[in-house]
Design a protein around this motif. Structure first.
Motif, PDB file in Angstrom:
ATOM      1  N   ARG A  21     -14.277   2.944   2.350  1.00  0.00           N
ATOM      2  CA  ARG A  21     -14.383   1.539   2.754  1.00  0.00           C
ATOM      3  C   ARG A  21     -13.544   0.728   1.784  1.00  0.00           C
ATOM      4  O   ARG A  21     -13.604   0.932   0.570  1.00  0.00           O
ATOM      5  CB  ARG A  21     -15.844   1.106   2.687  1.00  0.00           C
ATOM      6  CG  ARG A  21     -16.060  -0.254   3.280  1.00  0.00           C
ATOM      7  CD  ARG A  21     -17.491  -0.421   3.732  1.00  0.00           C
ATOM      8  NE  ARG A  21     -17.596  -1.666   4.473  1.00  0.00           N
ATOM      9  CZ  ARG A  21     -18.478  -2.600   4.214  1.00  0.00           C
ATOM     10  NH1 ARG A  21     -19.372  -2.423   3.273  1.00  0.00           N
ATOM     11  NH2 ARG A  21     -18.499  -3.701   4.931  1.00  0.00           N
ATOM     12  N   ARG A  22     -12.761  -0.200   2.324  1.00  0.00           N
ATOM     13  CA  ARG A  22     -11.819  -0.943   1.491  1.00  0.00           C
ATOM     14  C   ARG A  22     -11.967  -2.442   1.723  1.00  0.00           C
ATOM     15  O   ARG A  22     -12.111  -2.897   2.854  1.00  0.00           O
ATOM     16  CB  ARG A  22     -10.409  -0.490   1.855  1.00  0.00           C
ATOM     17  CG  ARG A  22      -9.332  -1.099   1.051  1.00  0.00           C
ATOM     18  CD  ARG A  22      -7.998  -0.469   1.311  1.00  0.00           C
ATOM     19  NE  ARG A  22      -7.703  -0.328   2.723  1.00  0.00           N
ATOM     20  CZ  ARG A  22      -6.490  -0.273   3.229  1.00  0.00           C
ATOM     21  NH1 ARG A  22      -5.452  -0.308   2.443  1.00  0.00           N
ATOM     22  NH2 ARG A  22      -6.296  -0.158   4.516  1.00  0.00           N
ATOM     23  N   VAL A  59      -8.151  -0.741  -7.044  1.00  0.00           N
ATOM     24  CA  VAL A  59      -6.748  -0.386  -6.846  1.00  0.00           C
ATOM     25  C   VAL A  59      -5.945  -1.675  -6.830  1.00  0.00           C
ATOM     26  O   VAL A  59      -6.325  -2.631  -6.127  1.00  0.00           O
ATOM     27  CB  VAL A  59      -6.567   0.371  -5.506  1.00  0.00           C
ATOM     28  CG1 VAL A  59      -5.133   0.741  -5.284  1.00  0.00           C
ATOM     29  CG2 VAL A  59      -7.454   1.602  -5.461  1.00  0.00           C
ATOM     30  N   SER A  60      -4.850  -1.710  -7.576  1.00  0.00           N
ATOM     31  CA  SER A  60      -4.026  -2.918  -7.580  1.00  0.00           C
ATOM     32  C   SER A  60      -3.384  -3.113  -6.204  1.00  0.00           C
ATOM     33  O   SER A  60      -3.282  -2.179  -5.405  1.00  0.00           O
ATOM     34  CB  SER A  60      -2.936  -2.827  -8.651  1.00  0.00           C
ATOM     35  OG  SER A  60      -1.931  -1.915  -8.257  1.00  0.00           O
ATOM     36  N   ALA A  61      -2.940  -4.327  -5.959  1.00  0.00           N
ATOM     37  CA  ALA A  61      -2.288  -4.626  -4.676  1.00  0.00           C
ATOM     38  C   ALA A  61      -1.070  -3.726  -4.475  1.00  0.00           C
ATOM     39  O   ALA A  61      -0.840  -3.213  -3.373  1.00  0.00           O
ATOM     40  CB  ALA A  61      -1.899  -6.103  -4.624  1.00  0.00           C
ATOM     41  N   ALA A  67       0.083   3.285  -1.262  1.00  0.00           N
ATOM     42  CA  ALA A  67      -0.782   4.224  -0.531  1.00  0.00           C
ATOM     43  C   ALA A  67      -0.653   4.017   0.974  1.00  0.00           C
ATOM     44  O   ALA A  67      -0.589   4.993   1.741  1.00  0.00           O
ATOM     45  CB  ALA A  67      -2.238   4.065  -0.968  1.00  0.00           C
ATOM     46  N   ASP A  68      -0.587   2.757   1.413  1.00  0.00           N
ATOM     47  CA  ASP A  68      -0.418   2.472   2.843  1.00  0.00           C
ATOM     48  C   ASP A  68       0.921   3.010   3.347  1.00  0.00           C
ATOM     49  O   ASP A  68       1.003   3.566   4.445  1.00  0.00           O
ATOM     50  CB  ASP A  68      -0.509   0.969   3.114  1.00  0.00           C
ATOM     51  CG  ASP A  68      -1.911   0.414   2.948  1.00  0.00           C
ATOM     52  OD1 ASP A  68      -2.882   1.220   2.931  1.00  0.00           O
ATOM     53  OD2 ASP A  68      -2.037  -0.821   2.821  1.00  0.00           O
ATOM     54  N   GLU A  69       1.970   2.869   2.551  1.00  0.00           N
ATOM     55  CA  GLU A  69       3.288   3.371   2.948  1.00  0.00           C
ATOM     56  C   GLU A  69       3.278   4.897   3.044  1.00  0.00           C
ATOM     57  O   GLU A  69       3.833   5.472   3.980  1.00  0.00           O
ATOM     58  CB  GLU A  69       4.354   2.908   1.953  1.00  0.00           C
ATOM     59  CG  GLU A  69       5.747   3.355   2.312  1.00  0.00           C
ATOM     60  CD  GLU A  69       6.205   2.909   3.694  1.00  0.00           C
ATOM     61  OE1 GLU A  69       6.931   3.685   4.342  1.00  0.00           O
ATOM     62  OE2 GLU A  69       5.821   1.811   4.144  1.00  0.00           O
ATOM     63  N   ARG A  70       2.628   5.568   2.101  1.00  0.00           N
ATOM     64  CA  ARG A  70       2.520   7.035   2.177  1.00  0.00           C
ATOM     65  C   ARG A  70       1.760   7.451   3.436  1.00  0.00           C
ATOM     66  O   ARG A  70       2.141   8.405   4.111  1.00  0.00           O
ATOM     67  CB  ARG A  70       1.835   7.587   0.924  1.00  0.00           C
ATOM     68  CG  ARG A  70       2.709   7.568  -0.307  1.00  0.00           C
ATOM     69  CD  ARG A  70       2.094   8.336  -1.472  1.00  0.00           C
ATOM     70  NE  ARG A  70       0.758   7.889  -1.837  1.00  0.00           N
ATOM     71  CZ  ARG A  70       0.499   6.906  -2.695  1.00  0.00           C
ATOM     72  NH1 ARG A  70       1.477   6.258  -3.272  1.00  0.00           N
ATOM     73  NH2 ARG A  70      -0.753   6.588  -2.984  1.00  0.00           N
TER      74      ARG A  70
END
Length: 92
Positions: A21-22, A59-61, A67-70
Motif C-alpha cells: 500500500r502506497r 521512499v523519496s519522490a 521504481a515506477d519507471e522500472r
C-alpha cells in the motif's frame, strides 16, 4: 524513520492476497522528520494520520519515480513477449 513532505510511505503487503500500500506524505509535524505523518493513500485517495509500523518504509519522490519507471519497463517487456508469442501461436 525520517520523512519529508512529498516522500512516499509504503506499507509492505504481508500476505499474497494483500499488495503493498502506497501513499504520499503530505504533512510531517516534527522538525526532525519523525512520525506521525499525514498520508494521502494512492488506492483510496483518503487522508489519514499514520504512525508507521515495522512493515513500512519511506521512499523519496525520486526513488518512487525510479521504481515506477522500472515497473513500466518490466510491464512493456512482458507485453512484447506476449505479443510475440501470440504471433507464433497464430502461425502454427
Amino acid at each position: 524513520m525520517k520523512a519529508n513532505v512529498g516522500d512516499w510511505l509504503v506499507i509492505k503487503g504481508s500476505v499474497v492476497d494483500r499488495p503493498d500500500r502506497r501513499g504520499m506524505i503530505t504533512e510531517v509535524h516534527s522538525s526532525d522528520g519523525a512520525p506521525p505523518y499525514v498520508v494521502r493513500w494512492l488506492d483510496t485517495d483518503h487522508v489519514t494520520t499514520v504512525f508507521p509500523g515495522p512493515d513500512a518504509i519511506v521512499v523519496s519522490a525520486q526513488e518512487q519515480r525510479d521504481a515506477d519507471e522500472r515497473a513500466r519497463h518490466r510491464f512493456g517487456v512482458v507485453q512484447s513477449a506476449i505479443k510475440r508469442n501470440q504471433g507464433t501461436d497464430e502461425r502454427t
